[in-house]
Scaffold this motif. Structure first.
Motif, mmCIF file in Angstrom:
data_model
loop_
_atom_site.group_PDB
_atom_site.id
_atom_site.type_symbol
_atom_site.label_atom_id
_atom_site.label_comp_id
_atom_site.label_asym_id
_atom_site.label_seq_id
_atom_site.Cartn_x
_atom_site.Cartn_y
_atom_site.Cartn_z
ATOM 1 N N VAL A 40 84.753 50.908 61.897
ATOM 2 C CA VAL A 40 83.586 51.694 61.523
ATOM 3 C C VAL A 40 83.472 51.717 60.003
ATOM 4 O O VAL A 40 84.459 51.952 59.308
ATOM 5 C CB VAL A 40 83.696 53.130 62.079
ATOM 6 C CG1 VAL A 40 82.547 54.003 61.606
ATOM 7 C CG2 VAL A 40 83.749 53.104 63.608
ATOM 8 N N PHE A 41 82.285 51.463 59.490
ATOM 9 C CA PHE A 41 82.004 51.550 58.061
ATOM 10 C C PHE A 41 81.693 53.006 57.741
ATOM 11 O O PHE A 41 80.852 53.624 58.396
ATOM 12 C CB PHE A 41 80.817 50.664 57.687
ATOM 13 C CG PHE A 41 81.110 49.193 57.807
ATOM 14 C CD1 PHE A 41 81.453 48.454 56.689
ATOM 15 C CD2 PHE A 41 81.042 48.558 59.034
ATOM 16 C CE1 PHE A 41 81.721 47.098 56.793
ATOM 17 C CE2 PHE A 41 81.312 47.201 59.156
ATOM 18 C CZ PHE A 41 81.652 46.468 58.032
ATOM 19 N N VAL A 42 82.382 53.556 56.746
ATOM 20 C CA VAL A 42 82.215 54.963 56.384
ATOM 21 C C VAL A 42 81.749 55.088 54.943
ATOM 22 O O VAL A 42 81.914 54.171 54.144
ATOM 23 C CB VAL A 42 83.524 55.768 56.582
ATOM 24 C CG1 VAL A 42 83.982 55.717 58.028
ATOM 25 C CG2 VAL A 42 84.616 55.295 55.651
ATOM 26 N N CYS A 43 81.169 56.222 54.602
ATOM 27 C CA CYS A 43 80.748 56.500 53.231
ATOM 28 C C CYS A 43 81.976 56.548 52.326
ATOM 29 O O CYS A 43 82.971 57.206 52.650
ATOM 30 C CB CYS A 43 79.993 57.827 53.191
ATOM 31 S SG CYS A 43 79.557 58.375 51.517
ATOM 32 N N SER A 53 81.184 47.962 63.210
ATOM 33 C CA SER A 53 81.233 46.514 62.982
ATOM 34 C C SER A 53 80.576 45.748 64.131
ATOM 35 O O SER A 53 80.102 44.632 63.940
ATOM 36 C CB SER A 53 82.675 46.059 62.803
ATOM 37 O OG SER A 53 83.434 46.353 63.966
ATOM 38 N N GLU A 54 80.506 46.346 65.311
ATOM 39 C CA GLU A 54 79.854 45.697 66.456
ATOM 40 C C GLU A 54 78.351 45.511 66.221
ATOM 41 O O GLU A 54 77.719 44.675 66.863
ATOM 42 C CB GLU A 54 80.085 46.511 67.723
ATOM 43 C CG GLU A 54 81.530 46.534 68.158
ATOM 44 C CD GLU A 54 81.777 47.404 69.370
ATOM 45 O OE1 GLU A 54 80.795 47.892 69.981
ATOM 46 O OE2 GLU A 54 82.950 47.601 69.704
ATOM 47 N N GLU A 69 72.934 52.207 63.815
ATOM 48 C CA GLU A 69 73.801 53.082 63.038
ATOM 49 C C GLU A 69 74.541 54.015 63.980
ATOM 50 O O GLU A 69 74.183 54.120 65.149
ATOM 51 C CB GLU A 69 72.993 53.891 62.012
ATOM 52 C CG GLU A 69 72.081 54.929 62.615
ATOM 53 C CD GLU A 69 70.714 54.403 63.002
ATOM 54 O OE1 GLU A 69 70.011 55.137 63.719
ATOM 55 O OE2 GLU A 69 70.345 53.284 62.629
ATOM 56 N N VAL A 70 75.581 54.677 63.470
ATOM 57 C CA VAL A 70 76.255 55.706 64.258
ATOM 58 C C VAL A 70 75.206 56.788 64.505
ATOM 59 O O VAL A 70 74.596 57.302 63.561
ATOM 60 C CB VAL A 70 77.498 56.250 63.526
ATOM 61 C CG1 VAL A 70 78.092 57.418 64.290
ATOM 62 C CG2 VAL A 70 78.538 55.148 63.324
ATOM 63 N N SER A 71 74.980 57.106 65.750
ATOM 64 C CA SER A 71 73.892 58.000 66.150
ATOM 65 C C SER A 71 73.859 59.300 65.345
ATOM 66 O O SER A 71 74.857 60.017 65.266
ATOM 67 C CB SER A 71 74.015 58.332 67.641
ATOM 68 O OG SER A 71 72.945 59.137 68.060
ATOM 69 N N GLY A 72 72.709 59.549 64.698
ATOM 70 C CA GLY A 72 72.497 60.781 63.941
ATOM 71 C C GLY A 72 73.125 60.829 62.565
ATOM 72 O O GLY A 72 73.013 61.826 61.867
#
Length: 92
Positions: A40-43, A53-54, A69-72
């Motif tokens: 997962v790409f994070v801030c 990454s998927e 994007e990660v939902s929300g």
């Protein structure tokens, strides 16, 4: 889970320009453009999860691209389109 503001990570000048001022790197120069790792790409600042990454794909534009994007967790801002007025070349 995101860090609270008082626990945010310190940023370099370049990172601050990108994160706070909507700056960018030159195309095809960033380490994540061709990055193929899983996860997962994070801030960088608050570690808020942004993209999986998927959902990353090669758009050929020189920057990492994601089709979800990660939902929300990502605020989408619509693009404004301008057209030229043929009478006086003004933008509207």
């Amino acid at each position: 889970m995101s860090k609270s503001e008082e626990n945010w990570n310190e940023l370099s000048d370049k990172e601050r320009s990108i994160i706070e001022n909507k700056g960018t790197e030159y195309p095809f120069t960033g380490m994540y453009n061709v990055f193929k790792g899983k996860g997962v790409f994070v801030c960088k600042r608050c570690e808020h999860p942004l993209y999986s990454s998927e959902d990353k794909f090669d758009s050929g534009c020189g920057w990492p691209s994601f089709d979800d994007e990660v939902s929300g967790n990502v605020k989408r801002i619509p693009c404004l389109l301008y057209t030229s007025d043929a009478a006086d070349d003004s933008l509207r």
